[in-house]
Structures are given as structure tokens and as C-alpha cells.
Design a protein around this motif. Structure first.
Motif, PDB file in Angstrom:
ATOM      1  N   TRP A   1     -25.636 -19.327 -48.740  1.00  0.00           N
ATOM      2  CA  TRP A   1     -25.837 -19.290 -47.291  1.00  0.00           C
ATOM      3  C   TRP A   1     -25.647 -20.687 -46.708  1.00  0.00           C
ATOM      4  O   TRP A   1     -25.971 -21.676 -47.347  1.00  0.00           O
ATOM      5  CB  TRP A   1     -27.269 -18.834 -46.959  1.00  0.00           C
ATOM      6  N   ALA A   2     -25.140 -20.753 -45.478  1.00  0.00           N
ATOM      7  CA  ALA A   2     -25.080 -22.017 -44.739  1.00  0.00           C
ATOM      8  C   ALA A   2     -26.443 -22.227 -44.086  1.00  0.00           C
ATOM      9  O   ALA A   2     -26.936 -21.354 -43.369  1.00  0.00           O
ATOM     10  CB  ALA A   2     -23.980 -21.974 -43.688  1.00  0.00           C
ATOM     11  N   VAL A   3     -27.066 -23.384 -44.340  1.00  0.00           N
ATOM     12  CA  VAL A   3     -28.429 -23.630 -43.866  1.00  0.00           C
ATOM     13  C   VAL A   3     -28.492 -23.722 -42.334  1.00  0.00           C
ATOM     14  O   VAL A   3     -29.310 -23.063 -41.697  1.00  0.00           O
ATOM     15  CB  VAL A   3     -29.014 -24.926 -44.503  1.00  0.00           C
ATOM     16  N   GLN A   4     -27.617 -24.531 -41.737  1.00  0.00           N
ATOM     17  CA  GLN A   4     -27.734 -24.795 -40.296  1.00  0.00           C
ATOM     18  C   GLN A   4     -27.555 -23.542 -39.446  1.00  0.00           C
ATOM     19  O   GLN A   4     -28.268 -23.322 -38.490  1.00  0.00           O
ATOM     20  CB  GLN A   4     -26.731 -25.869 -39.877  1.00  0.00           C
ATOM     21  N   ARG A   5     -26.620 -22.704 -39.804  1.00  0.00           N
ATOM     22  CA  ARG A   5     -26.378 -21.497 -39.010  1.00  0.00           C
ATOM     23  C   ARG A   5     -27.069 -20.273 -39.629  1.00  0.00           C
ATOM     24  O   ARG A   5     -26.931 -19.173 -39.107  1.00  0.00           O
ATOM     25  CB  ARG A   5     -24.868 -21.239 -38.895  1.00  0.00           C
ATOM     26  N   THR A   6     -27.794 -20.516 -40.726  1.00  0.00           N
ATOM     27  CA  THR A   6     -28.393 -19.425 -41.529  1.00  0.00           C
ATOM     28  C   THR A   6     -27.409 -18.255 -41.640  1.00  0.00           C
ATOM     29  O   THR A   6     -27.723 -17.101 -41.346  1.00  0.00           O
ATOM     30  CB  THR A   6     -29.751 -18.954 -40.960  1.00  0.00           C
ATOM     31  N   LYS A   7     -26.203 -18.601 -42.075  1.00  0.00           N
ATOM     32  CA  LYS A   7     -25.120 -17.628 -42.117  1.00  0.00           C
ATOM     33  C   LYS A   7     -24.692 -17.381 -43.568  1.00  0.00           C
ATOM     34  O   LYS A   7     -24.611 -18.311 -44.367  1.00  0.00           O
ATOM     35  CB  LYS A   7     -23.944 -18.184 -41.300  1.00  0.00           C
ATOM     36  N   PHE A   8     -24.399 -16.116 -43.881  1.00  0.00           N
ATOM     37  CA  PHE A   8     -23.935 -15.730 -45.204  1.00  0.00           C
ATOM     38  C   PHE A   8     -22.566 -16.356 -45.493  1.00  0.00           C
ATOM     39  O   PHE A   8     -21.677 -16.342 -44.640  1.00  0.00           O
ATOM     40  CB  PHE A   8     -23.847 -14.201 -45.285  1.00  0.00           C
ATOM     41  N   VAL A   9     -22.411 -16.914 -46.698  1.00  0.00           N
ATOM     42  CA  VAL A   9     -21.138 -17.536 -47.081  1.00  0.00           C
ATOM     43  C   VAL A   9     -20.422 -16.718 -48.157  1.00  0.00           C
ATOM     44  O   VAL A   9     -19.257 -16.367 -48.010  1.00  0.00           O
ATOM     45  CB  VAL A   9     -21.353 -18.990 -47.585  1.00  0.00           C
ATOM     46  N   GLN A  10     -21.111 -16.413 -49.261  1.00  0.00           N
ATOM     47  CA  GLN A  10     -20.454 -15.660 -50.330  1.00  0.00           C
ATOM     48  C   GLN A  10     -21.477 -14.992 -51.240  1.00  0.00           C
ATOM     49  O   GLN A  10     -22.655 -15.353 -51.261  1.00  0.00           O
ATOM     50  CB  GLN A  10     -19.543 -16.568 -51.161  1.00  0.00           C
ATOM     51  N   SER A  11     -20.978 -14.008 -51.984  1.00  0.00           N
ATOM     52  CA  SER A  11     -21.804 -13.272 -52.939  1.00  0.00           C
ATOM     53  C   SER A  11     -21.152 -13.352 -54.313  1.00  0.00           C
ATOM     54  O   SER A  11     -19.936 -13.174 -54.446  1.00  0.00           O
ATOM     55  CB  SER A  11     -21.909 -11.810 -52.486  1.00  0.00           C
TER      56      SER A  11
END
Length: 327
Positions: free
Chosen positions: A125-135
Motif C-alpha cells: 500500500w502507498a502510505v500517503q494516499r492509503t492506496k492499494f499498490v499490488q497483491s
């Protein structure tokens, strides 16, 4: 070399401790518990502990960010929470997985989070945007632990499919899989050099795998019960483990042998962690207590930063030559 010494005892959780982690500034320890809370403890004796609530089920892992401003927690309620590490403890929620989240850690550059779950996946996850990046989805059973390599390029994970996987974070693929001959991994940790990983195993053993030569480097059968937790000392010379046999063990990795057995918890030891400088370590147990110990046996290495750096460089060179230590 001096013996480790009990320094502080913290009580406040109402159920078993699941994880302990030091703040980069050393004066604080954060803990998670089956009681659905995390607590922030201050070393200053008159300072109050902070209790953070928000999870709706057991909290299974907790970690400070690399700057100490944030805390991430992983819970059986399928979420990860990011907390501001202050009095208020405000948090944001990540609906992270389809099942219990057992593990969480910030990347070395603080930009990403890695999580591991009973849904058999590792996620980034990207911390700043609390966005999913990869699984990362090659595990075939629960993922119990995931940790970043010191350079942030690799991830290591372990779980109930009896494997330890080393992942290339940029491609999202497993570059090597170690198969555990017996038992499964409760926790994995990278050596500070990045050259090997340690695994706390349910069969009572601690394994250290060389991820360059892709082989078992050291094997310790020091515990009489499943090993719940382990952590490398920042110098790379030592390792600590905690077990359901209620014992804490400390190993000298260059001599490939256990050097201390510590008792302090009334029941299973569920969590162990060294401080960033290695001058303290903390342990958590089924007895709801957190103990903080003065390391002391490494005092020669922490007297000066220059000497510590020399020691670390020496270990980086030597770690590839660690002899296979079978007790």
C-alpha cells in the motif's frame, strides 16, 4: 560482556500481547493485543500510557513508521489502521484484506506498507494516499508474517503453507521459495545486512536462510515449544526469540550458539523486539505484560556510532561466511 537486565514492566492490556515495537527515538514502545487495542508506553516513569481503540477484533501486529510519527496496526477485523502517535491517537482505516490481517510493516523509505493475511495474500500500500499498490498471491495458506529487506527492494513472507517466500517488490513475483521441512513460520525477519532471513517456526526451531546462496545457513533447536517471534539485533551479531515454552533466547550468530535463556513471563512469550540502537529489547506475553530489558551484552558495540558502523560493516562481510550452526 554483561548479562541482560530487566528494566521496565508495563501492565495495562487485558489479554495476550501479540506484538511489541520500539519507536525510532527509543523512549517509547508500542504494543498490540488480543484485547482489540494498541498501547503506547513511555519510558519516563511518570509518563502516562496511551490506549488506542478503533479495531473491532484482536490486533495481531503493530509497527512504528521509520520516523516514529505514525503507527500501523493489523487486525483480525480485516483492517489495517494508521494512527498518529500522540495523545489523541487519531486513525485512518484501510479495508485491507478479505480475512484477518496478521502482519504489517512500513517500508524503509516510509512510503509503503506491506501486509499479510489469512486470505493467503501479501499486499503493498502507498502510505500517503492509503492506496492499494499490488497483491502478491503465491501462498496457498494463511500468511502470518511479512517483512521488508533493509534496502526496500525485497519482501519476505511466511505462513501456514510451510514456505518462506522472497519477493521482488517491483515485479511482484517470488524469486525464491524455501520449504520448511517441519512446521510453519510464525514470524520472519531480515538480517540487517539483507543477506539472510530468520524464521520463528512452530516446530520449536529457529532457521536462518541465506537468500543469496538460497540455502539453510543456521538451525537452532533451542526451544521446547513453538517459536512465536524473533528479531535480529541491529549490529547483526545477535538474534532474540520468544517461545510458547515461556522462554526468551538470545543467540550469538557469529559463534552460532545460544548465549542466554531468560525467564520473565508467566506463560507463553508471544513477541520480541530490539530497540533501533540495540541497547534495549522488549518482550510481550500471554500474561498481558510487556517487559523492557537492557541488552548490556552488546555494550562494546553501542559505545560509539563509529565503532557500531565498523561492526556492522564487518558483519555484512562475515554474514555470508556464517558457518552452519546446528546445536
Amino acid at each position: 560482556m554483561s548479562d541482560p537486565e530487566l528494566y521496565k514492566q508495563f501492565k495495562g492490556h487485558k489479554d495476550a500481547i501479540t506484538s511489541v515495537h520500539f519507536s525510532p527515538c527509543k523512549q517509547k514502545v508500542v504494543s498490540s493485543s488480543l484485547d482489540q487495542t494498541i498501547m503506547l508506553w513511555n519510558f519516563a516513569s511518570d509518563a502516562k500510557a496511551y490506549r488506542y481503540t478503533g479495531h473491532t477484533d484482536a490486533v495481531l501486529d503493530v509497527q512504528f513508521s521509520r520516523t516514529g510519527h505514525l503507527v500501523a496496526s493489523a487486525s483480525r477485523d480485516r483492517t489495517v489502521r494508521l494512527w498518529v502517535a500522540d495523545m489523541k491517537g487519531e486513525s485512518s482505516e484501510l479495508k485491507a484484506h478479505q480475512a484477518a490481517v496478521r502482519s504489517v510493516q512500513f517500508s524503509p523509505d516510509n512510503q509503503h506498507l506491506a501486509t499479510g493475511s489469512d486470505d493467503k495474500s501479501v499486499k503493498v500500500w502507498a502510505v500517503q494516499r492509503t492506496k492499494f499498490v499490488q497483491s502478491l498471491t503465491e501462498h496457498t495458506n494463511w500468511v502470518r508474517s511479512v517483512r521488508w529487506s533493509p534496502d526496500g527492494r525485497l519482501l519476505a513472507s511466511t505462513g501456514d503453507d510451510r514456505t518462506v517466500k522472497i519477493w521482488d517488490q517491483s515485479s511482484g513475483s517470488a524469486i525464491h521459495t524455501f520449504t520448511q521441512p517441519k512446521g510453519f513460520g510464525h514470524q520472519v525477519d531480515f538480517h540487517p545486512s539483507g543477506a539472510c532471513v530468520g524464521v520463528a517456526s512452530s516446530c520449536g526451531k529457529v532457521q536462518i536462510y541465506d537468500i543469496r546462496a538460497m540455502k539453510l545457513q543456521q538451525l537452532y533447536t533451542a526451544h521446547e515449544g513453538p517459536v512465536s517471534s524473533l528479531n535480529f539485533h541491529p549490529s547483526g551479531n545477535y538474534l532474540i526469540s520468544g517461545s510458547q515454552d515461556s522462554k526468551i533466547k538470545i543467540y550469538d550468530l557469529l559463534q552460532a550458539r545460544p548465549i542466554y535463556t531468560l525467564s520473565g513471563h508467566q506463560n507463553q512469550v508471544t513477541a520480541v523486539s530490539f530497540s533501533p540502537k540495540g541497547d534495549y529489547f522488549s518482550t510481550g506475553g500471554q500474561d498481558c505484560q510487556i517487559l523492557v530489558w537492557k541488552t548490556k551484552f552488546d555494550s562494546e558495540e553501542v559505545t560509539g556510532e563509529k565503532k557500531t558502523k565498523v561492526m556492522q560493516e564487518k558483519v555484512v562481510q562475515e554474514v555470508a561466511n556464517l558457518r552452519l550452526g546446528v546445536e
